[in-house]
Design an enzyme around this catalytic site. Structure first.
Site, PDB file in Angstrom:
ATOM      1  CB  CYS A  26      38.585  56.151 -93.200  1.00  0.00           C
ATOM      2  SG  CYS A  26      38.946  56.997 -91.647  1.00  0.00           S
ATOM      3  NE  ARG A  38      30.776  49.198 -74.942  1.00  0.00           N
ATOM      4  CZ  ARG A  38      31.847  49.612 -75.622  1.00  0.00           C
ATOM      5  NH1 ARG A  38      31.737  49.835 -76.925  1.00  0.00           N
ATOM      6  NH2 ARG A  38      33.008  49.807 -75.020  1.00  0.00           N
ATOM      7  CB  SER A  73      33.590  54.277 -86.009  1.00  0.00           C
ATOM      8  OG  SER A  73      34.474  55.376 -86.011  1.00  0.00           O
ATOM      9  CG  HIS A 105      36.774  53.056 -88.661  1.00  0.00           C
ATOM     10  ND1 HIS A 105      37.293  52.444 -89.792  1.00  0.00           N
ATOM     11  CD2 HIS A 105      36.856  54.398 -88.886  1.00  0.00           C
ATOM     12  CE1 HIS A 105      37.663  53.380 -90.644  1.00  0.00           C
ATOM     13  NE2 HIS A 105      37.422  54.568 -90.115  1.00  0.00           N
ATOM     14  CB  CYS A 135      33.395  59.724 -94.916  1.00  0.00           C
ATOM     15  SG  CYS A 135      33.395  59.137 -93.204  1.00  0.00           S
ATOM     16  N   GLY A 177      38.982  61.184 -93.788  1.00  0.00           N
ATOM     17  CA  GLY A 177      39.461  62.386 -93.136  1.00  0.00           C
ATOM     18  C   GLY A 177      40.222  63.277 -94.097  1.00  0.00           C
TER      19      GLY A 177
END
Length: 398
Positions: free
Chosen positions: A92, A225, A253, A354, A384, A386
């Site tokens: 990410c 949304r 996300s 994301h 952050c 993974g």
């Protein structure tokens, strides 16, 4: 690292982000990056021949040509054959990493102008059947693996990404009500920014085909949304811990498709090509953290970034931490003591989505333009990662 040689951002553009299975589902990550590349080259009014290097972040490797992604996206955008290309994968943080790696090339004197970016087509993540290349036994029950879902689980730590967010919620006393309230804020801030035209500086419209085959101009993020309410969000079931969990489809996300690109350069290239600086990349930091608390990564990444640059939270005009999950973001915000009024001011990944490799570049672009709108001086972007990492970057308006 604090860059000793000035590294300027002279262009920053992105595609609108398409929702999972949405308007961009038929665009490969390579094609999306090509579109973003073309947009920044045009914005900078720069000849592709002036580019010395291209670096692209990508995670899922979801198309058949993904191994060539940085190279093909550059060539298709008109970058000359002799210019090298590099694909990077810091999960990410890949979109940030492309800019950091480009800045490192400039520090070393390897490049004067670098085309950096990040791209992802999560809609095109394939299904896979493992271990059949050399034949199967009679009666063997073959398993079809969803590579997208499987990739969201850390096999080393034996936990899905969502559980790492739940671990943070428990450790830092983040409630379900707080996560839903934050998710609503992300949606509302995106709507306000979109209504005010804040994304026009960064979004390059994409031509798509409508339901009846007619060509359409896709120019607005598809995933948000804005009609969400606290009532609708609170009714969504927890995904990873039944009944008592905090993470839902509404406060995590969005799975999305999209690409972003920036052009960075040194002082010499700025003057030689008459480029207009938008911001300066001052410094960056990458940290490792406990994999089961991977969402905590931005905390040491930002703390060490500020320490390196002799800055405090009060010196920064804008913060943007990628919203992997609401409890993850809120835990980081709580520990870092980040003022809400200057953090993720235009909404984040809960609203926009994301696309893994693209988000760092998208955040950088948005901070560049928001700093200029507010006439602020410094901004920090972070994410952050993974597996248990955090990445951060410090920008200065020029």
């Amino acid at each position: 690292m604090v860059f000793k040689r000035a590294v300027y951002i002279v262009a920053a553009r992105r595609t609108p982000f398409g929702t999972y299975g949405g308007k961009l589902k038929d665009f490969s990550a390579t094609h999306l990056q090509e579109l973003a590349n073309r947009a920044v080259i045009k914005q900078a009014k720069l000849s592709p021949e002036a580019i010395d290097s291209t670096i692209v972040g990508n995670v899922m490797q979801s198309s058949s040509d993904a191994a060539y992604i940085a190279r093909h996206a550059a060539l298709r955008a008109g970058v000359p054959i002799h210019v090298p290309a590099l694909t990077v994968n810091r999960l990410c943080g890949s979109g940030f990493q492309s800019i950091i790696s480009g800045g490192q090339e400039i520090q070393l004197g390897d490049s004067n102008i670098v085309l950096c970016g990040g791209t992802e087509s999560m809609s095109q993540a394939p299904y896979a059947v493992r271990n059949i290349r050399f034949g199967t036994k009679l009666g063997q029950d073959l398993k079809l693996e969803d590579t997208l879902w499987q990739g969201l689980t850390d096999e080393y730590a034996k936990v899905p990404m969502g559980i790492t967010a739940e671990n943070l919620a428990k450790k830092y006393n983040v409630t379900r009500q707080e996560t839903d309230q934050y998710a609503l804020q992300s949606q509302q801030r995106w709507k306000k920014a979109n209504d005010q035209g804040a994304f026009k500086d960064e979004i390059e419209p994409v031509k798509t085909k409508g339901k009846k085959g007619a060509e359409e101009s896709f120019d607005t993020d598809e995933h948000p949304r804005p009609q969400s309410t606290i009532e609708t969000l609170s009714k969504l079931p927890a995904v990873f811990i039944k009944d008592k969990g905090t993470v839902t489809a509404g406060n995590a996300s969005g799975v999305c498709d999209g690409a972003a690109a920036v052009i960075i350069c040194n002082e010499e290239a700025l003057k030689k090509h008459n480029l207009q600086p938008l911001a300066r990349v001052v410094a960056y930091h990458v940290s490792g953290v406990e994999p089961t608390l991977m969402g905590f990564g931005p905390v040491p990444a930002i703390e060490n970034l500020l320490k390196k640059t002799q800055k405090q939270v009060s010196d920064i005009d804008l913060f943007d931490i990628n919203e992997a999950f609401a409890p993850q973001f809120l835990s980081c915000q709580k520990v870092l003591k980040l003022p809400n009024e200057i953090t993720n001011v235009n909404g984040g990944a809960i609203a926009l989505g994301h696309p893994l490799g693209a988000s760092g570049t998208r955040i950088t672009a948005n901070l560049v333009y928001e700093l200029r709108r507010r006439q602020g001086k410094y901004a920090v972007g972070a994410a952050c990662i993974g597996g248990g990492q955090g990445i951060s970057i410090l920008l200065e308006r020029v």
